[in-house]
Design a protein around this motif. Structure first.
Motif, short mmCIF file in Angstrom:
data_model
loop_
_atom_site.label_atom_id
_atom_site.label_comp_id
_atom_site.label_asym_id
_atom_site.label_seq_id
_atom_site.Cartn_x
_atom_site.Cartn_y
_atom_site.Cartn_z
N GLY A 41 0.80 -1.22 0.00
CA GLY A 41 0.00 0.00 0.00
C GLY A 41 0.83 1.26 0.00
N GLY A 42 1.79 1.34 -0.88
CA GLY A 42 2.72 2.46 -0.90
C GLY A 42 2.14 3.77 -1.41
N ALA A 43 0.84 3.82 -1.68
CA ALA A 43 0.26 5.08 -2.14
C ALA A 43 0.27 6.13 -1.03
CB ALA A 43 -1.16 4.86 -2.63
N GLN A 44 0.13 5.69 0.20
CA GLN A 44 0.12 6.60 1.34
C GLN A 44 1.50 6.63 2.00
OE1 GLN A 44 -2.51 8.54 2.19
NE2 GLN A 44 -3.41 7.70 0.34
N PRO A 45 1.95 7.81 2.41
CA PRO A 45 3.23 7.87 3.13
C PRO A 45 3.11 7.25 4.52
CG PRO A 45 2.21 10.03 3.02
CD PRO A 45 1.35 9.11 2.21
N TRP A 46 4.17 6.64 4.96
CA TRP A 46 4.27 6.08 6.30
C TRP A 46 5.30 6.90 7.07
CZ3 TRP A 46 4.52 0.00 6.34
CH2 TRP A 46 3.44 -0.52 5.62
N THR A 47 5.16 6.92 8.38
CA THR A 47 6.13 7.58 9.24
C THR A 47 6.48 6.65 10.40
OG1 THR A 47 5.25 9.77 8.72
CG2 THR A 47 6.60 9.58 10.70
N ALA A 48 7.75 6.50 10.64
CA ALA A 48 8.24 5.79 11.83
C ALA A 48 8.97 6.82 12.68
CB ALA A 48 9.18 4.65 11.43
N ILE A 49 8.73 6.77 13.97
CA ILE A 49 9.38 7.68 14.90
C ILE A 49 10.21 6.84 15.86
CG2 ILE A 49 9.01 9.36 16.75
CD1 ILE A 49 6.37 10.07 15.27
N GLY A 50 11.44 7.23 16.07
CA GLY A 50 12.30 6.45 16.93
C GLY A 50 13.47 7.23 17.45
N VAL A 51 14.40 6.49 18.04
CA VAL A 51 15.61 7.05 18.64
C VAL A 51 16.78 6.20 18.21
CG1 VAL A 51 16.81 7.51 20.82
CG2 VAL A 51 14.35 7.92 20.65
N SER A 52 17.88 6.85 17.89
CA SER A 52 19.12 6.15 17.58
C SER A 52 20.13 6.43 18.69
CB SER A 52 19.71 6.62 16.25
OG SER A 52 18.88 6.27 15.18
N GLU A 53 20.76 5.37 19.14
CA GLU A 53 21.88 5.49 20.08
C GLU A 53 23.15 5.42 19.24
OE1 GLU A 53 23.89 2.63 23.49
OE2 GLU A 53 21.74 2.45 23.09
N LEU A 54 23.90 6.51 19.25
CA LEU A 54 25.13 6.58 18.45
C LEU A 54 26.33 6.58 19.37
CD1 LEU A 54 24.08 9.37 15.91
CD2 LEU A 54 23.85 6.88 15.66
N HIS A 55 27.30 5.74 19.07
CA HIS A 55 28.58 5.71 19.78
C HIS A 55 29.63 6.18 18.79
CE1 HIS A 55 27.12 3.45 23.33
NE2 HIS A 55 26.20 3.07 22.45
N LEU A 56 30.44 7.13 19.22
CA LEU A 56 31.43 7.72 18.33
C LEU A 56 32.84 7.38 18.77
CD1 LEU A 56 28.91 10.06 18.60
CD2 LEU A 56 30.22 10.78 16.62
N ALA A 57 33.68 7.15 17.79
CA ALA A 57 35.11 6.93 18.03
C ALA A 57 35.75 8.28 18.35
CB ALA A 57 35.74 6.30 16.80
N PRO A 58 36.95 8.28 18.94
CA PRO A 58 37.61 9.55 19.26
C PRO A 58 37.83 10.47 18.06
CG PRO A 58 38.69 7.74 20.41
CD PRO A 58 37.68 7.12 19.47
N ASP A 59 37.92 9.90 16.85
CA ASP A 59 38.12 10.73 15.66
C ASP A 59 36.81 11.27 15.09
OD1 ASP A 59 36.98 8.51 14.42
OD2 ASP A 59 38.70 8.09 13.13
N GLY A 60 35.67 10.95 15.75
CA GLY A 60 34.38 11.48 15.33
C GLY A 60 33.59 10.57 14.41
N ARG A 61 34.17 9.44 14.01
CA ARG A 61 33.41 8.51 13.17
C ARG A 61 32.45 7.70 14.04
NH1 ARG A 61 37.13 4.82 10.06
NH2 ARG A 61 38.25 4.88 12.04
N ILE A 62 31.37 7.24 13.42
CA ILE A 62 30.36 6.45 14.13
C ILE A 62 30.88 5.02 14.31
CG2 ILE A 62 28.00 5.55 14.05
CD1 ILE A 62 28.18 8.61 14.42
N ALA A 63 30.92 4.57 15.56
CA ALA A 63 31.34 3.21 15.87
C ALA A 63 30.13 2.28 16.00
CB ALA A 63 32.15 3.18 17.16
N ALA A 64 28.99 2.83 16.42
CA ALA A 64 27.76 2.04 16.53
C ALA A 64 26.56 2.95 16.30
CB ALA A 64 27.66 1.39 17.90
N HIS A 65 25.60 2.43 15.56
CA HIS A 65 24.33 3.12 15.28
C HIS A 65 23.24 2.10 15.60
CE1 HIS A 65 21.68 5.57 12.33
NE2 HIS A 65 20.91 4.82 13.10
N LEU A 66 22.58 2.29 16.73
CA LEU A 66 21.58 1.34 17.22
C LEU A 66 20.22 2.02 17.25
CD1 LEU A 66 23.76 0.13 20.23
CD2 LEU A 66 23.74 -0.79 17.91
#
Length: 154
Positions: free
Chosen positions: A99-124
């Motif tokens: 049923g892709g005629a209607q837009p869907w929305t998901a709302i959530g939270v991401s837990e991001l862990h960053l390495a010392p150089d600023g790159r993402i080490a984990a995206h949960l």
């Protein structure tokens, strides 16, 4: 200890900002931009996937574009402490099936862990796939909604 950039910002904060801008502007054409933003062995998890490695994460994002249209990530809020951030988001899309005629929305939270150089080490990612996805599917949806109603406290 990593030296702070000239403007007083730290590498982790700068990396977080770059990653969030990337997500907010993500398209199939910008997917390769992930290469400089996440660690080689990044851990990515959402209700459908649990993978390690940049290539696996890119495969998941590419599949999202294969299966959906009108994809948009909206960052609704960010809380950061040291090398961890919690990001509240809205994900808007149209599934090509189901049923892709209607837009869907998901709302959530991401837990991001960053390495010392600023790159993402984990995206949960944390979001309710039951009510925001499965309950909308044509065959599975009525069953999911029935079970949810039965489990509600009266």
């Amino acid at each position: 200890m990593t030296a702070a950039p000239q403007d007083g910002r730290d590498a982790v904060g700068e990396g977080l900002d770059r990653y969030l801008r990337f997500l907010a502007g993500l398209t199939p054409e910008t997917l390769d931009g992930l290469d400089g933003l996440v660690c080689d062995d990044v851990h990515f998890r959402d209700p459908f996937s649990d993978v390690r490695g940049r290539a696996a994460m890119k495969t998941i994002f590419a599949a999202m574009y294969r299966d959906c249209t009108d994809v948009a990530f909206v960052i609704d809020g960010v809380l950061r402490q040291d090398a961890m951030a919690m990001v509240k988001w809205s994900f808007r899309f149209r599934p090509k099936r189901f049923g892709g005629a209607q837009p869907w929305t998901a709302i959530g939270v991401s837990e991001l862990h960053l390495a010392p150089d600023g790159r993402i080490a984990a995206h949960l990612d944390y979001w309710d796939a039951g009510s925001q996805f499965y309950a909308r599917l044509p065959l599975l949806g009525p069953l999911v909604r029935f079970v949810r109603r039965r489990l509600q406290h009266h």
